[in-house]
Design an enzyme around this catalytic site. Sequence first.
Site, PDB file in Angstrom:
ATOM      1  N   ALA A  36       0.844  -1.206   0.000  1.00 12.67           N
ATOM      2  CA  ALA A  36       0.000   0.000   0.000  1.00 12.67           C
ATOM      3  C   ALA A  36       0.879   1.256   0.000  1.00 12.67           C
ATOM      4  O   ALA A  36       0.581   2.248  -0.671  1.00 12.67           O
ATOM      5  CB  ALA A  36      -0.922  -0.014   1.208  1.00 12.67           C
ATOM      6  N   LYS A 116      24.483   7.065  24.765  1.00 12.15           N
ATOM      7  CA  LYS A 116      25.542   7.560  23.885  1.00 12.15           C
ATOM      8  C   LYS A 116      25.664   6.570  22.732  1.00 12.15           C
ATOM      9  O   LYS A 116      26.160   5.455  22.894  1.00 12.15           O
ATOM     10  CB  LYS A 116      26.861   7.673  24.653  1.00 12.15           C
ATOM     11  CG  LYS A 116      27.967   8.307  23.837  1.00 12.15           C
ATOM     12  CD  LYS A 116      29.144   8.645  24.717  1.00 12.15           C
ATOM     13  CE  LYS A 116      30.212   9.414  23.989  1.00 12.15           C
ATOM     14  NZ  LYS A 116      30.694   8.802  22.775  1.00 12.15           N
TER      15      LYS A 116
HETATM   16  S1  IVH Z   1      25.724  15.465  22.857  1.00 12.41           S
HETATM   17  C1  IVH Z   1      29.183  18.839  22.407  1.00 12.41           C
HETATM   18  N1  IVH Z   1      24.411  13.248  22.930  1.00 12.41           N
HETATM   19  O1  IVH Z   1      29.409  11.294  21.167  1.00 12.41           O
HETATM   20  C2  IVH Z   1      28.856  17.486  22.060  1.00 12.41           C
HETATM   21  N2  IVH Z   1      26.501  13.243  21.815  1.00 12.41           N
HETATM   22  O2  IVH Z   1      32.097  11.488  22.274  1.00 12.41           O
HETATM   23  C3  IVH Z   1      27.423  17.272  22.313  1.00 12.41           C
HETATM   24  N3  IVH Z   1      27.079  11.074  20.820  1.00 12.41           N
HETATM   25  O3  IVH Z   1      30.559  13.872  19.104  1.00 12.41           O
HETATM   26  C4  IVH Z   1      27.112  15.923  21.982  1.00 12.41           C
HETATM   27  N4  IVH Z   1      25.280  10.007  21.446  1.00 12.41           N
HETATM   28  O4  IVH Z   1      28.880  12.199  18.132  1.00 12.41           O
HETATM   29  C5  IVH Z   1      25.529  13.849  22.506  1.00 12.41           C
HETATM   30  N5  IVH Z   1      23.093  11.341  23.064  1.00 12.41           N
HETATM   31  C6  IVH Z   1      24.198  11.947  22.643  1.00 12.41           C
HETATM   32  C7  IVH Z   1      25.183  11.272  21.910  1.00 12.41           C
HETATM   33  C8  IVH Z   1      26.328  11.958  21.501  1.00 12.41           C
HETATM   34  C9  IVH Z   1      26.419   9.913  20.785  1.00 12.41           C
HETATM   35  C10 IVH Z   1      28.414  11.289  20.207  1.00 12.41           C
HETATM   36  C11 IVH Z   1      28.565  12.570  19.447  1.00 12.41           C
HETATM   37  C12 IVH Z   1      29.757  13.238  20.063  1.00 12.41           C
HETATM   38  C13 IVH Z   1      30.461  12.095  20.681  1.00 12.41           C
HETATM   39  C14 IVH Z   1      31.362  12.550  21.787  1.00 12.41           C
END
Ligand code: IVH
Length: 671
Positions: A36, A116
């Site tokens: 669909a 993360k």
């Molecule tokens: S906040 C200023 N939230 O982790 C950076 N990052 O090790 C703010 N990442 O470069 C990032 N999950 O690529 C944020 N829930 C999440 C995340 C996340 C994965 C990654 C992101 C960052 C890296 C740092």
Amino acid sequence: MTRTGARARIEELRQEIRRHEHLYYVAAKPEISDYAFDQLMAELRRLEEAHPALVSPDSPTQRVGGAPLDALRQVRHTTPMLSLDNSYNEGELEEWLGRVRRVLGRDPAGMVAELKIDGVSLSLTYESGVLVRAVTRGNGEIGDEVTENARTIRSLPLALPERPPSVEVRGEAYLPHAVFRELNRARREEGEEAFANPRNAAAGSIRLLDPRECGRRRLAFFAYQVPRWEGTGFACHSEILERLAAWGFAVNPGWRRCRSLSEVRTFIGEWGGRRARLGFDIDGVVVKVDDLEEQRALGTTSKFPRWAVAYKYPPEGERTRVRGIVVQVGRTGALTPVAELEPVFLAGSTVSRATLHNADEVTRLDVRVGDRVWIAKGGDVIPKVVAVDPSARSADFEAFRMPDRCPVCSTPVVREPGEVVVRCPNRRCPAVQKQRLFHFVSRAGMDIEGLGRRFVEQLLLEGLLEDPASLWDLDVERLAALPQWGEKSAVNLIEQVSAARTRPLWRLLVALGIRHVGEKAAKVLAARFGSLEALEMATAEELEQAEGIGPTISASVVAFFAEDEGRELVRRLRHRGVDPRQEPQAPDPAQRPLSGLTFVLTGALSRPREKVAGLLEEAGAHAAESVSRRTTFLVAGADAGSKLNKARELGVEVLDEEELKALLAKKGVAW
Ligand code: IVH
């Protein structure tokens, strides 16, 4: 239809399609069947073709539109993409909160804990609500523009329902385990090197020059930040996450407001326990100060925001010791470092080797002989070294270096620009020839029973085999005289080899080991061209007329037949009576007996699951990895587990093997 009528219907279809894309890719609660959905897309496509002026970049038809690029353009980020300070235990989390308190002079009003995701970060710019640019993190200041690729990610919207003048959304592009598994399986089958882990696969995919190829990689995306906006406003991070979800983004599942560190600890504990069952990789939890005023007051260091911290989970898996690192040469000449381990029991089996994939991965991990390491079964269930224990490192452990020469034939190795793989370029390298023979006779290739690796090795050592064609030069007398052979096994093998002359053409195509040509492509090519001669004469354009054959496969096929080696092998095979033919078939997938049906296979069946999936697909069905409302049948073999429960939950019809066979018989499909 009048232009006004068309415009109204187009808008209606777009909204309806966006709603279903969201239900399917973000909410995982589809309301309509694939069929669909395809009908809606087809109607929209027809209307847009009839009224090209009404095509707009945020139309769902425009997810994959762009032509391949020559190179990615570099773009400077408006605000740098920082990374996160890491903490590894509760003490370090408390220290972070202590620093926050010192700057604010009190506790933060609230915090948010979220997963993360272990992928690659992307920055998306929406102008007047329309996605206009996507840029990778790069070095944090300057990244690569990957807009056309980002458009193919179904869990991010091409247009926002509100149309703020300008907003930037950041988040993580990642590959779910099911997609990663399938991608690596297909790559191995096609003679390509498998990706080390879902993050590497995501990083490679988002930077592909061909958006169509990127679309096939089925990346997903979680949005986690809005660092810049105009014409809208936010007071706290949790409000941003809520708005992102309302705009149609997938946001981190299970994010939670926490008032204290003890609530954060509970979150960390809960998700740590669920980590292995999430279906995508996470490497920790990010804790953020919720209030944006407080975030501003805290500011950033040159590398990290002070308002957030990453709590890293300890590595998954078991600990063991690296006894040695050996380098294997594969059938494409690729050199793969492999760690030899003290045997350890891991998730159901004893593991004594783990691939280190390539030189970059060894450098990233900095694995050395003697190291204590953690190993885990990755998203594709292949054991990998996930981390080295630095505290168990002795100063005399030497850093590993990839050899400059092939460990088997000593030819200097080559590394093509932009490739992570180092190769032995010598086509006559004994290791390459051996691997190519293994592949030729294997179940995936010509499927010659009774000719396992051990025998191939023996025949090579005895000088009785040289290339695949020499299989048909073997004779009973010489075989029977070999140690551990006898008249009976010799006669058997000769019969098997002889019978292999009439294997279907697609098997020979896979067995030849043409790069990028796995079972799927081989079947399409065999059905379309019917003979080796026809394929040998086909131009790239002609090859690309076949369903699913793109420039990568066509170039590889053309190159194979253009090189002396490929032509000579085909000539030698033909000379020995190996020249399978197949009546070319008109491609008409809609006519196939199972088209429109989606199957998921689980548990142990009497035949390998890949084979069953293959025959279902050949009959036009879709064989999916996971159960959703779109699944028509779940086929449950012995010991079926979570998929069976999920199917029951969703009310998906469940068939056992006998019922499947009965269905196939009714549809005229051979089991
Ligand atoms: S906040 C200023 N939230 O982790 C950076 N990052 O090790 C703010 N990442 O470069 C990032 N999950 O690529 C944020 N829930 C999440 C995340 C996340 C994965 C990654 C992101 C960052 C890296 C740092």
